[in-house]
Design a protein around this motif. Structure first.
Motif, PDB file in Angstrom:
ATOM      1  N   ARG A  97      98.886  63.014  71.540  1.00  0.00           N
ATOM      2  CA  ARG A  97      98.679  61.765  70.814  1.00  0.00           C
ATOM      3  C   ARG A  97      99.156  60.617  71.697  1.00  0.00           C
ATOM      4  O   ARG A  97     100.227  60.696  72.306  1.00  0.00           O
ATOM      5  N   GLY A 132      91.504  60.109  60.921  1.00  0.00           N
ATOM      6  CA  GLY A 132      92.557  60.628  60.058  1.00  0.00           C
ATOM      7  C   GLY A 132      93.690  61.216  60.865  1.00  0.00           C
ATOM      8  O   GLY A 132      94.188  60.604  61.819  1.00  0.00           O
ATOM      9  N   THR A 133      94.099  62.437  60.520  1.00  0.00           N
ATOM     10  CA  THR A 133      95.218  63.081  61.217  1.00  0.00           C
ATOM     11  C   THR A 133      94.828  63.598  62.592  1.00  0.00           C
ATOM     12  O   THR A 133      95.709  63.971  63.368  1.00  0.00           O
ATOM     13  N   VAL A 134      93.541  63.635  62.887  1.00  0.00           N
ATOM     14  CA  VAL A 134      93.075  64.151  64.177  1.00  0.00           C
ATOM     15  C   VAL A 134      92.416  63.020  64.957  1.00  0.00           C
ATOM     16  O   VAL A 134      91.189  62.854  64.974  1.00  0.00           O
ATOM     17  N   SER A 147      89.767  59.274  57.890  1.00  0.00           N
ATOM     18  CA  SER A 147      89.518  60.711  57.837  1.00  0.00           C
ATOM     19  C   SER A 147      88.053  60.993  57.512  1.00  0.00           C
ATOM     20  O   SER A 147      87.318  60.117  57.026  1.00  0.00           O
ATOM     21  N   LEU A 201      93.827  68.963  55.923  1.00  0.00           N
ATOM     22  CA  LEU A 201      93.899  67.820  56.848  1.00  0.00           C
ATOM     23  C   LEU A 201      92.805  66.790  56.586  1.00  0.00           C
ATOM     24  O   LEU A 201      92.620  65.865  57.383  1.00  0.00           O
ATOM     25  N   ARG A 203      89.608  66.971  56.820  1.00  0.00           N
ATOM     26  CA  ARG A 203      88.642  66.929  57.921  1.00  0.00           C
ATOM     27  C   ARG A 203      87.216  67.216  57.454  1.00  0.00           C
ATOM     28  O   ARG A 203      86.297  67.225  58.285  1.00  0.00           O
TER      29      ARG A 203
END
Length: 389
Positions: A97, A132-134, A147, A201, A203
């Motif tokens: 990240r 989002g988280t990715v 997301s 997550l 996704r």
């Protein structure tokens, strides 16, 4: 008076001869027609031979093109840089990240692209920029991407336009491949929390094949609009498993079938434009209960024969995922090539790359059938690279 007539005729002929007007002999009507001319045969053009994309490539160069090796976004990994400079690998993957922004990312990428010798194939530079988280890359020059669940609420045209902007940001930072969108089908919002790799997550783009195909297709089209090659994942689907292949072993799916909705997403989206397809490392009992998908010729056959995809096939990480820890790094690489994987992703732990490279090279030297698989894989990779803008 025949003598007089004969004399008159002779005098007339003499006069005509003196004036240069010798009479033409009488001809029949058929003889007066223009003579037929046989057409000149047109020579058959000699076909221009199709250049062999592998001409002049050593086995070492071919094997190198089949690897995408990871490096941290925090700095250059020396193993990965050597893989680019010495082994001419096909790509690098930016993992981790970073909030350093586009300018810093471009500087990092430039150290790898600058190591590519003139005349060598273009280097693929990839990351996970789903949203989002990715989202690997953030900071100045990169939007905060929502997301997939949120993206799925947008109209297809709006999502495509947004993805095009996100793609342009990646391209300006030197990233030309995105390992996105996720094309997995989660059954419902109620079951999402029992699905660690996707639903937990956020996704997923939706909860049925048609919705996922529409939204993943819009995201992929936007990436292409922005100058970035999309990657649909994780074939044939991770929306029904109850463990994450990154952190668990023996992850198994008992739902996905060769002709079901999960595979149908790919049949709908792949004809829309260039893309890579990533295979998961889960086991699919209704397709091949013996092997992880990335090691399964049967799963690859569903993609090639049922879906009809003839492009580049990659796989989820083979370097550090718990799902493949039971195989040595060399076995992971050779099993994947044997199954039909073109591009081997060694993203999280590049230290295992040399062992994988050596295993593929040695097998190709000893096994002509395996060497043919290497040639076929590299041919697809080079064709995809050549078609990129």
């Amino acid at each position: 008076m025949p003598s007089l007539a004969r004399a008159t005729t002779l005098l007339l002929l003499a006069a005509l001869t003196l004036t240069g007007c010798t009479p033409s002999p009488a001809v029949s009507p058929s003889a007066s027609a223009s003579p037929s001319v046989s057409p000149t045969p047109t020579p058959t053009p000699t076909p221009t031979p199709t250049p062999d994309p592998l001409a002049g490539m050593s086995l070492e160069d071919k094997v190198g093109q089949m690897f995408m090796v990871g490096t941290s976004v925090e700095g250059v990994d020396p193993t990965t840089l050597a893989a680019v400079a010495d082994d001419h690998v096909g790509g690098v993957f930016l993992h981790g990240r970073s909030d350093a922004g586009a300018e810093a990312t471009a500087g990092l990428v430039g150290q790898f692209t600058g190591a590519v010798a003139p005349g060598r194939p273009e280097l693929w530079v990839a990351t996970d920029q789903e949203g989002g988280t990715v989202q690997v890359l953030s900071g100045p020059g990169f939007d905060a991407i929502p997301s997939a669940v949120e993206q799925g609420q947008r109209a297809d045209g709006d999502l495509r336009a947004s993805a095009a902007a996100w793609g342009r940001q990646l391209a300006q930072a030197g990233v030309n491949m995105n390992l996105a969108p996720v094309a997995d089908v989660v059954t419902s919002p109620d079951t999402a929390q029992s699905n660690p790799p996707i639903g937990q997550l956020a996704r997923e783009y939706g909860y049925d094949g048609a919705t996922v195909a529409a939204k993943a297709g819009a995201f992929a089209a936007g990436m292409r609009d922005g100058g970035v090659l999309p990657t649909l994942k994780h074939f044939p689907g991770l929306g029904h498993v109850d463990d994450n292949t990154d952190y668990s072993m023996s992850v198994t799916d008992d739902v996905v079938t060769p002709d079901g909705a999960d595979v149908g997403v790919y049949s709908a989206v792949l004809p829309q434009g260039p893309a890579i397809v990533m295979l998961s490392t889960a086991i699919y009992t209704l397709i091949d209960p013996r092997s992880p998908a990335a090691f399964s010729p049967a799963v690859v056959s569903v993609l090639r024969d049922t879906v009809g995809f003839d492009g580049v096939v990659t796989c989820d990480d083979l370097s550090a995922a718990d799902q493949v820890e039971g195989f040595s790094p060399g076995d992971r690489a050779t099993r994947a090539v044997e199954a039909g994987i073109d591009l081997l992703l060694v993203s999280a732990d590049p230290s295992v790359y040399p062992e994988m490279r050596d295993a593929v090279r040695s097998r190709a030297q000893a096994d002509p059938a395996f060497a043919e698989k290497v040639d076929a894989a590299v041919t697809r990779i080079l064709a995809q690279k050549a078609s990129m803008p």
